[in-house]
Scaffold this active site. Structure first.
Site, PDB file in Angstrom:
ATOM      1  N   GLU A  58      -4.075  -9.320  -1.108  1.00  0.00           N
ATOM      2  CA  GLU A  58      -4.144  -9.604  -2.548  1.00  0.00           C
ATOM      3  C   GLU A  58      -3.206 -10.756  -2.916  1.00  0.00           C
ATOM      4  O   GLU A  58      -3.489 -11.523  -3.846  1.00  0.00           O
ATOM      5  CB  GLU A  58      -3.848  -8.318  -3.336  1.00  0.00           C
ATOM      6  CG  GLU A  58      -5.028  -7.338  -3.251  1.00  0.00           C
ATOM      7  CD  GLU A  58      -4.675  -5.878  -3.341  1.00  0.00           C
ATOM      8  OE1 GLU A  58      -3.557  -5.532  -3.767  1.00  0.00           O
ATOM      9  OE2 GLU A  58      -5.537  -5.045  -2.967  1.00  0.00           O
TER      10      GLU A  58
ATOM     11  N   GLU B 139      -5.324  -4.967   8.021  1.00  0.00           N
ATOM     12  CA  GLU B 139      -6.056  -4.539   6.831  1.00  0.00           C
ATOM     13  C   GLU B 139      -7.291  -5.424   6.645  1.00  0.00           C
ATOM     14  O   GLU B 139      -7.194  -6.513   6.054  1.00  0.00           O
ATOM     15  CB  GLU B 139      -5.168  -4.649   5.595  1.00  0.00           C
ATOM     16  CG  GLU B 139      -3.934  -3.765   5.641  1.00  0.00           C
ATOM     17  CD  GLU B 139      -3.470  -3.379   4.246  1.00  0.00           C
ATOM     18  OE1 GLU B 139      -3.361  -2.184   3.985  1.00  0.00           O
ATOM     19  OE2 GLU B 139      -3.253  -4.273   3.418  1.00  0.00           O
TER      20      GLU B 139
ATOM     21  N   SER C  46      -8.718   1.641   2.778  1.00  0.00           N
ATOM     22  CA  SER C  46      -9.430   2.888   2.464  1.00  0.00           C
ATOM     23  C   SER C  46      -9.126   4.013   3.454  1.00  0.00           C
ATOM     24  O   SER C  46      -9.977   4.866   3.717  1.00  0.00           O
ATOM     25  CB  SER C  46     -10.937   2.648   2.365  1.00  0.00           C
ATOM     26  OG  SER C  46     -11.213   1.739   1.312  1.00  0.00           O
TER      27      SER C  46
ATOM     28  N   HIS D 107       0.216  -9.507   2.033  1.00  0.00           N
ATOM     29  CA  HIS D 107      -0.912  -8.637   1.669  1.00  0.00           C
ATOM     30  C   HIS D 107      -2.089  -9.512   1.237  1.00  0.00           C
ATOM     31  O   HIS D 107      -1.896 -10.561   0.615  1.00  0.00           O
ATOM     32  CB  HIS D 107      -0.507  -7.676   0.545  1.00  0.00           C
ATOM     33  CG  HIS D 107      -1.538  -6.617   0.313  1.00  0.00           C
ATOM     34  ND1 HIS D 107      -2.681  -6.854  -0.396  1.00  0.00           N
ATOM     35  CD2 HIS D 107      -1.618  -5.327   0.738  1.00  0.00           C
ATOM     36  CE1 HIS D 107      -3.425  -5.754  -0.400  1.00  0.00           C
ATOM     37  NE2 HIS D 107      -2.801  -4.814   0.279  1.00  0.00           N
TER      38      HIS D 107
ATOM     39  N   LYS E 116       0.831  -0.723  -5.216  1.00  0.00           N
ATOM     40  CA  LYS E 116       0.292  -1.890  -5.937  1.00  0.00           C
ATOM     41  C   LYS E 116       0.806  -1.878  -7.387  1.00  0.00           C
ATOM     42  O   LYS E 116       1.908  -1.388  -7.632  1.00  0.00           O
ATOM     43  CB  LYS E 116      -1.235  -1.908  -5.853  1.00  0.00           C
ATOM     44  CG  LYS E 116      -1.711  -1.749  -4.401  1.00  0.00           C
ATOM     45  CD  LYS E 116      -3.148  -2.123  -4.178  1.00  0.00           C
ATOM     46  CE  LYS E 116      -3.487  -1.908  -2.699  1.00  0.00           C
ATOM     47  NZ  LYS E 116      -4.826  -2.388  -2.353  1.00  0.00           N
TER      48      LYS E 116
ATOM     49  N   GLY F 153      -9.579  -0.972  -0.826  1.00  0.00           N
ATOM     50  CA  GLY F 153      -9.963  -0.516  -2.153  1.00  0.00           C
ATOM     51  C   GLY F 153     -11.457  -0.373  -2.347  1.00  0.00           C
ATOM     52  O   GLY F 153     -11.934  -0.205  -3.470  1.00  0.00           O
TER      53      GLY F 153
HETATM   54  P1  PGA Z   1      -6.516   1.004  -0.080  1.00  0.00           P
HETATM   55  O1  PGA Z   1      -5.424  -0.157  -0.019  1.00  0.00           O
HETATM   56  O2  PGA Z   1      -5.978   2.143   0.772  1.00  0.00           O
HETATM   57  O3  PGA Z   1      -6.629   1.359  -1.508  1.00  0.00           O
HETATM   58  O4  PGA Z   1      -7.775   0.442   0.509  1.00  0.00           O
HETATM   59  C1  PGA Z   1      -4.707  -0.441   1.157  1.00  0.00           C
HETATM   60  C2  PGA Z   1      -3.850  -1.649   0.946  1.00  0.00           C
HETATM   61  O5  PGA Z   1      -4.298  -2.597   0.299  1.00  0.00           O
HETATM   62  O6  PGA Z   1      -2.688  -1.716   1.433  1.00  0.00           O
END
Ligand code: PGA
Length: 252
Positions: free
Chosen positions: A100, A169, A213, A98, A11, A175
């Site tokens: 995000e 995901e 996570s 993704h 990220k 996160g």
């Molecule tokens: P995370 O992120 O392991 O911090 O939950 C995974 C991702 O967004 O690819």
């Protein structure tokens, strides 16, 4: 049996010094014996550091990935990065869609599909992210959402679909420290596998990663599920010891 893929998603984290230290730690660990067991390893780094990470990882077996790619080939698209540019730095994987990017940059299923198509045409493997929000899960819409997201990519890419990597995901797990249980993850992975199977006779080739996570403590149990072929790792990919533990769990 296909190898599992453990891909770090850094990220918007890192610095020249921090990247060098992190990669040094990972490479040192990988050089220690895995007793012949193997997993594929990749790091998806901020574009600004592709050159640095390419130089550090050259010949180490660690593959390089980007966190996004433009759906356009070239031209007047300020701020975008093309597949050809990524190829200049030896990039093998590009994360597309993704959550995000879907959330903060309003990326649609159609745009994600176009990015995957552009990457495939350039010989870059798209890591296509799909996943439901907490509200969608609570409304019983998980299957509908992930199938809709993957369907757009299948539709745009036809028989090339066997060349992609999928990452499931769940948005509520990213996160947050809240991981999907192995059973919850496997159930969705099985849905995605069936969808791929209907689209290509080579569906077994497609690696379906879990992300959200995943960490040193829960990786082994998640990776033991029948349709979980690896992990897309955010926070835990920023600590070499944790990342190495996850790689070891995948290398069975
Ligand atoms: P995370 O992120 O392991 O911090 O939950 C995974 C991702 O967004 O690819």
């Amino acid at each position: 049996m296909k190898q599992k893929l453990i891909a770090g998603n850094w990220k918007m984290n890192g610095s020249l010094a921090a990247n060098a230290a992190l990669l040094g730690g990972i490479q040192h660990g990988l050089a220690q014996a895995f007793n012949g067991r193997k997993a594929q390893v990749a790091v998806c780094v901020p574009a600004a550091y592709l050159s640095q990470v390419q130089q550090i990882t050259q010949g180490s077996g660690i593959e390089l990935g980007s966190q996004d790619v433009s759906a356009q080939e070239q031209g007047a698209y300020t701020g975008e990065i093309s597949c050809a540019m990524l190829k200049d730095f030896g990039v093998r994987y590009a994360i597309v869609g993704h959550s995000e990017r879907r959330q903060y940059h309003a990326e649609t299923d159609a745009l994600v599909a176009a990015k995957a198509q552009r990457a495939l045409a350039a010989g870059i493997t798209p890591i296509v992210c799909v996943g439901e929000t907490l509200a969608e899960r609570e409304a019983g819409k998980t299957e509908e959402v992930v199938k809709r997201q993957l369907a757009a990519v299948i539709h745009a890419n036809g028989h090339c679909i066997s060349e992609i990597v999928v990452a499931y995901e769940p948005v509520w797990a990213i996160g947050t420290g809240k991981t999907a249980t192995p059973e919850q993850a496997q159930a969705v992975h099985a849905v995605l596998r069936a969808q791929l199977k209907a689209a290509t006779e080579h569906s077994d080739r497609v690696q379906i990663l879990y992300g959200g996570s995943m960490n040193a403590a829960n990786a082994a149990e998640l990776l033991a599920q029948a349709d979980i072929d690896g992990g897309l790792i955010g926070g835990a990919a920023l600590k070499s010891a944790d990342f190495l533990t996850i790689i070891a769990a995948a290398a069975r």
